[in-house]
Design a protein around this motif. Structure first.
Motif, PDB file in Angstrom:
ATOM      1  N   GLU A 174       0.541  -1.289   0.399  1.00 37.52           N
ATOM      2  CA  GLU A 174       0.273   0.070  -0.092  1.00 37.52           C
ATOM      3  C   GLU A 174       1.306   1.388  -0.026  1.00 37.52           C
ATOM      4  O   GLU A 174       1.028   2.829  -0.463  1.00 37.52           O
ATOM      5  CB  GLU A 174      -0.813   0.616   1.291  1.00 37.52           C
ATOM      6  CG  GLU A 174      -1.673  -0.929   1.405  1.00 37.52           C
ATOM      7  CD  GLU A 174      -3.431  -0.983   2.450  1.00 37.52           C
ATOM      8  OE1 GLU A 174      -3.546  -0.034   2.738  1.00 37.52           O
ATOM      9  OE2 GLU A 174      -2.611  -1.803   3.538  1.00 37.52           O
ATOM     10  N   TRP A 175       2.253   1.222   0.300  1.00 36.33           N
ATOM     11  CA  TRP A 175       3.245   2.286   0.242  1.00 36.33           C
ATOM     12  C   TRP A 175       4.170   2.112  -0.038  1.00 36.33           C
ATOM     13  O   TRP A 175       4.932   0.682  -0.609  1.00 36.33           O
ATOM     14  CB  TRP A 175       3.457   2.424   2.488  1.00 36.33           C
ATOM     15  CG  TRP A 175       1.815   2.635   2.966  1.00 36.33           C
ATOM     16  CD1 TRP A 175       1.334   3.960   2.165  1.00 36.33           C
ATOM     17  CD2 TRP A 175       1.116   1.701   3.520  1.00 36.33           C
ATOM     18  NE1 TRP A 175      -0.024   3.294   3.698  1.00 36.33           N
ATOM     19  CE2 TRP A 175       0.243   2.167   4.245  1.00 36.33           C
ATOM     20  CE3 TRP A 175       1.522   0.472   4.096  1.00 36.33           C
ATOM     21  CZ2 TRP A 175      -0.901   1.652   5.231  1.00 36.33           C
ATOM     22  CZ3 TRP A 175       0.820  -0.186   5.270  1.00 36.33           C
ATOM     23  CH2 TRP A 175      -0.158  -0.092   5.389  1.00 36.33           C
ATOM     24  N   CYS A 176       5.235   3.490  -0.736  1.00 36.02           N
ATOM     25  CA  CYS A 176       6.498   3.418  -0.968  1.00 36.02           C
ATOM     26  C   CYS A 176       7.357   2.810  -0.245  1.00 36.02           C
ATOM     27  O   CYS A 176       8.162   1.642  -1.027  1.00 36.02           O
ATOM     28  CB  CYS A 176       6.555   4.620  -1.899  1.00 36.02           C
ATOM     29  SG  CYS A 176       7.205   5.703  -0.544  1.00 36.02           S
ATOM     30  N   LYS A 177       7.473   2.376   0.747  1.00 34.28           N
ATOM     31  CA  LYS A 177       8.871   2.046   1.681  1.00 34.28           C
ATOM     32  C   LYS A 177       7.957   2.079   2.884  1.00 34.28           C
ATOM     33  O   LYS A 177       6.614   2.167   3.609  1.00 34.28           O
ATOM     34  CB  LYS A 177       9.837   3.116   1.573  1.00 34.28           C
ATOM     35  CG  LYS A 177       9.286   5.050   2.122  1.00 34.28           C
ATOM     36  CD  LYS A 177      10.753   5.647   1.793  1.00 34.28           C
ATOM     37  CE  LYS A 177      10.266   6.772   2.029  1.00 34.28           C
ATOM     38  NZ  LYS A 177      11.403   8.000   1.957  1.00 34.28           N
ATOM     39  N   PRO A 178       8.790   1.458   3.782  1.00 38.75           N
ATOM     40  CA  PRO A 178       8.122   0.542   4.814  1.00 38.75           C
ATOM     41  C   PRO A 178       8.025   1.885   5.740  1.00 38.75           C
ATOM     42  O   PRO A 178       7.281   1.673   6.947  1.00 38.75           O
ATOM     43  CB  PRO A 178       9.202  -0.393   6.109  1.00 38.75           C
ATOM     44  CG  PRO A 178       9.606  -0.853   4.726  1.00 38.75           C
ATOM     45  CD  PRO A 178       9.590  -0.135   3.463  1.00 38.75           C
ATOM     46  N   SER A 179       8.975   2.795   5.723  1.00 34.87           N
ATOM     47  CA  SER A 179       8.545   4.290   7.082  1.00 34.87           C
ATOM     48  C   SER A 179       7.256   4.852   6.110  1.00 34.87           C
ATOM     49  O   SER A 179       6.425   5.014   8.093  1.00 34.87           O
ATOM     50  CB  SER A 179       9.982   4.625   6.778  1.00 34.87           C
ATOM     51  OG  SER A 179      10.179   5.919   5.661  1.00 34.87           O
ATOM     52  N   CYS A 180       7.165   4.642   5.303  1.00 30.19           N
ATOM     53  CA  CYS A 180       5.869   5.518   5.805  1.00 30.19           C
ATOM     54  C   CYS A 180       4.668   4.074   5.610  1.00 30.19           C
ATOM     55  O   CYS A 180       3.607   4.275   5.967  1.00 30.19           O
ATOM     56  CB  CYS A 180       5.270   5.581   3.943  1.00 30.19           C
ATOM     57  SG  CYS A 180       5.974   7.213   2.917  1.00 30.19           S
ATOM     58  N   GLY A 181       4.788   3.163   5.284  1.00 30.40           N
ATOM     59  CA  GLY A 181       3.638   2.304   6.110  1.00 30.40           C
ATOM     60  C   GLY A 181       4.065   2.104   7.679  1.00 30.40           C
ATOM     61  O   GLY A 181       2.549   2.671   8.128  1.00 30.40           O
ATOM     62  N   ASN A 182       4.758   2.782   8.578  1.00 26.14           N
ATOM     63  CA  ASN A 182       4.785   2.446   9.795  1.00 26.14           C
ATOM     64  C   ASN A 182       4.088   3.739  10.168  1.00 26.14           C
ATOM     65  O   ASN A 182       2.697   3.852  10.857  1.00 26.14           O
ATOM     66  CB  ASN A 182       6.067   2.570  10.207  1.00 26.14           C
ATOM     67  CG  ASN A 182       7.015   1.440  10.349  1.00 26.14           C
ATOM     68  OD1 ASN A 182       6.482   0.295  10.257  1.00 26.14           O
ATOM     69  ND2 ASN A 182       7.988   1.378  10.300  1.00 26.14           N
TER      70      ASN A 182
END
Length: 205
Positions: free
Chosen positions: A175-183
């Motif tokens: 759903e997001w471009c990178k893990p930090s965005c997911g967090n």
């Protein structure tokens, strides 16, 4: 991870890490640095580190980026586009016409390159001597290849708070471009849920 030059061009508009939006192409110096960092840019007649970037070239790349981001917004529709510039995009027809015009400025012929000890590959033989024209045409061709290829169907606009990036979805649940965005997105979702429950609990019966 596979690299897409068109996606890298679109990503020169990005979150600045402090709640705003940064533009890597806002200045001639920034544009020169972006080109330098891509020493493997398709050949434009002059090594990337030696290309004398000026304001005209910067503006040409910025206009091309606007066309690319317009067509990226079309590709992710009906999902919302990146909020960074959704209010000032070109029309899709104008963006496509501009992209095709820039790509056509460099006359090229497809050539076969087959070394004795290697696999056959293709290369482009250019009849254009102006490195500015060659650079812009190479960026435009990269965008044409991207938008006409299978990765277009997997293009997404990151929905995480404050993110303005486009990305290519690499697996079904991304759903997001990178893990930090997911967090960050999960933290925002949790905060909203907690706030809703708190407001519901404090409402008069």
């Amino acid at each position: 991870m596979e690299r897409w030059l068109a996606l890298e061009l679109a990503s020169t508009i990005r979150h600045d890490g402090e709640g705003g939006v940064a533009d890597d192409l806002a200045t001639v110096r920034g544009t020169a640095q972006w080109i330098r960092e891509r020493g493997d840019l398709p050949a434009c007649g002059v090594p990337a580190g030696e290309l004398a970037v000026d304001e005209n070239l910067r503006l040409g790349i910025v206009e091309l980026r606007q066309a690319v981001r317009t067509l990226f917004a079309r590709a992710v529709s009906p999902a919302p586009p990146s909020p960074a510039d959704a209010h000032r995009l070109m029309t899709a027809d104008r963006a496509m016409a501009h992209l095709n015009t820039v790509a056509a400025r460099e006359p090229v012929a497809l050539q076969l390159d087959w070394p004795a000890e290697g696999a056959p590959a293709t290369r482009l033989l250019s009849a254009e001597h102006d490195p500015y024209v060659r650079l812009l045409a190479a960026l435009a061709r990269a965008a044409v290849d991207f938008l006409s290829g299978p990765q277009r169907a997997r293009l997404r606009s990151c929905a995480a708070p404050r993110c303005v990036r486009y990305f290519v979805k690499s697996h079904g649940r991304q759903e997001w471009c990178k893990p930090s965005c997911g967090n960050r997105a999960r933290a925002a979702r949790h905060y909203r849920r907690q706030r809703t429950e708190s407001e519901a609990g404090s409402a008069p019966s």
